[in-house]
Design an enzyme around this catalytic site. Sequence first.
Site, PDB file in Angstrom:
ATOM      1  N   HIS A 174      -2.318  11.163  15.692  1.00  0.00           N
ATOM      2  CA  HIS A 174      -2.795  10.410  14.530  1.00  0.00           C
ATOM      3  C   HIS A 174      -1.658   9.540  14.003  1.00  0.00           C
ATOM      4  O   HIS A 174      -0.554  10.024  13.738  1.00  0.00           O
ATOM      5  CB  HIS A 174      -3.259  11.383  13.445  1.00  0.00           C
ATOM      6  CG  HIS A 174      -3.630  10.731  12.162  1.00  0.00           C
ATOM      7  ND1 HIS A 174      -4.809  10.047  11.999  1.00  0.00           N
ATOM      8  CD2 HIS A 174      -2.964  10.654  10.980  1.00  0.00           C
ATOM      9  CE1 HIS A 174      -4.862   9.579  10.756  1.00  0.00           C
ATOM     10  NE2 HIS A 174      -3.755   9.940  10.120  1.00  0.00           N
ATOM     11  N   CYS A 197       0.809  -1.233   0.000  1.00  0.00           N
ATOM     12  CA  CYS A 197       0.000   0.000   0.000  1.00  0.00           C
ATOM     13  C   CYS A 197       0.838   1.277   0.000  1.00  0.00           C
ATOM     14  O   CYS A 197       0.315   2.354  -0.217  1.00  0.00           O
ATOM     15  CB  CYS A 197      -0.960   0.009   1.182  1.00  0.00           C
ATOM     16  SG  CYS A 197      -0.174   0.250   2.791  1.00  0.00           S
ATOM     17  N   ASP A 257      -8.463  -5.683   5.539  1.00  0.00           N
ATOM     18  CA  ASP A 257      -8.030  -6.362   4.307  1.00  0.00           C
ATOM     19  C   ASP A 257      -6.596  -6.879   4.396  1.00  0.00           C
ATOM     20  O   ASP A 257      -5.892  -6.940   3.398  1.00  0.00           O
ATOM     21  CB  ASP A 257      -8.193  -5.435   3.101  1.00  0.00           C
ATOM     22  CG  ASP A 257      -7.355  -4.160   3.200  1.00  0.00           C
ATOM     23  OD1 ASP A 257      -6.585  -4.017   4.169  1.00  0.00           O
ATOM     24  OD2 ASP A 257      -7.471  -3.307   2.305  1.00  0.00           O
ATOM     25  N   HIS A 306      -4.605   4.567   9.609  1.00  0.00           N
ATOM     26  CA  HIS A 306      -5.919   3.925   9.591  1.00  0.00           C
ATOM     27  C   HIS A 306      -5.746   2.409   9.605  1.00  0.00           C
ATOM     28  O   HIS A 306      -4.702   1.902   9.204  1.00  0.00           O
ATOM     29  CB  HIS A 306      -6.714   4.341   8.348  1.00  0.00           C
ATOM     30  CG  HIS A 306      -7.142   5.768   8.377  1.00  0.00           C
ATOM     31  ND1 HIS A 306      -6.314   6.798   7.972  1.00  0.00           N
ATOM     32  CD2 HIS A 306      -8.288   6.354   8.794  1.00  0.00           C
ATOM     33  CE1 HIS A 306      -6.932   7.949   8.133  1.00  0.00           C
ATOM     34  NE2 HIS A 306      -8.139   7.707   8.624  1.00  0.00           N
ATOM     35  N   ARG A 358      -5.085  -4.694   8.596  1.00  0.00           N
ATOM     36  CA  ARG A 358      -3.921  -3.979   8.061  1.00  0.00           C
ATOM     37  C   ARG A 358      -3.889  -2.601   8.689  1.00  0.00           C
ATOM     38  O   ARG A 358      -4.648  -1.714   8.322  1.00  0.00           O
ATOM     39  CB  ARG A 358      -4.007  -3.864   6.533  1.00  0.00           C
ATOM     40  CG  ARG A 358      -2.897  -2.994   5.931  1.00  0.00           C
ATOM     41  CD  ARG A 358      -2.934  -2.984   4.414  1.00  0.00           C
ATOM     42  NE  ARG A 358      -4.208  -2.564   3.862  1.00  0.00           N
ATOM     43  CZ  ARG A 358      -4.510  -1.315   3.480  1.00  0.00           C
ATOM     44  NH1 ARG A 358      -3.611  -0.353   3.570  1.00  0.00           N
ATOM     45  NH2 ARG A 358      -5.705  -1.036   2.986  1.00  0.00           N
ATOM     46  N   CYS A 409      -2.356   0.551   8.612  1.00  0.00           N
ATOM     47  CA  CYS A 409      -1.600   1.308   7.609  1.00  0.00           C
ATOM     48  C   CYS A 409      -1.127   2.603   8.276  1.00  0.00           C
ATOM     49  O   CYS A 409      -1.911   3.524   8.473  1.00  0.00           O
ATOM     50  CB  CYS A 409      -2.529   1.572   6.432  1.00  0.00           C
ATOM     51  SG  CYS A 409      -1.758   2.359   5.038  1.00  0.00           S
TER      52      CYS A 409
END
Length: 141
Positions: A110, A73, A117, A113, A126, A128
């Site tokens: 932060h 990704c 998947d 996310h 996952r 990410c």
Amino acid sequence: MSKPIESADYPLQRSSDEWRNLLSPTEFDVLRKGGTERAWTGELLDEERAGLYTCRACGNELFLAGTKFDSGCGWPSFYESIREGAVELLEDRSLGMVRTEVRCANCGSHLGHVFPDGFGTPTGDRYCMNSVSLAFTPEAE
């Protein structure tokens, strides 16, 4: 981002000015304003050593290197956090979609996310993460 990051909601509390003094402009944008670094640019994307990933803002332990995997990704991906309560998951309805935001449970920064998947992983998740949100400490040899 699902809601503005307010330090008062977390164990570690700092003002916006304190965060600005502690973090680089890019770190502040991602960690405190919910920004995202460009895909394929993060310094930790290709990190393969054993070790520990922590929150760049506060040092909270987040992920073990053994849970990192190549999801393709463009951001470092993990299939689970180091322990329950290390991260906070919040519904994020920004950008016209529903996602799950991941924040540091200690300071509210932060991180990225999480998506359901992570095919072929033990959890199917996952996480990410933005490299700029993480610090890495290699395991002692």
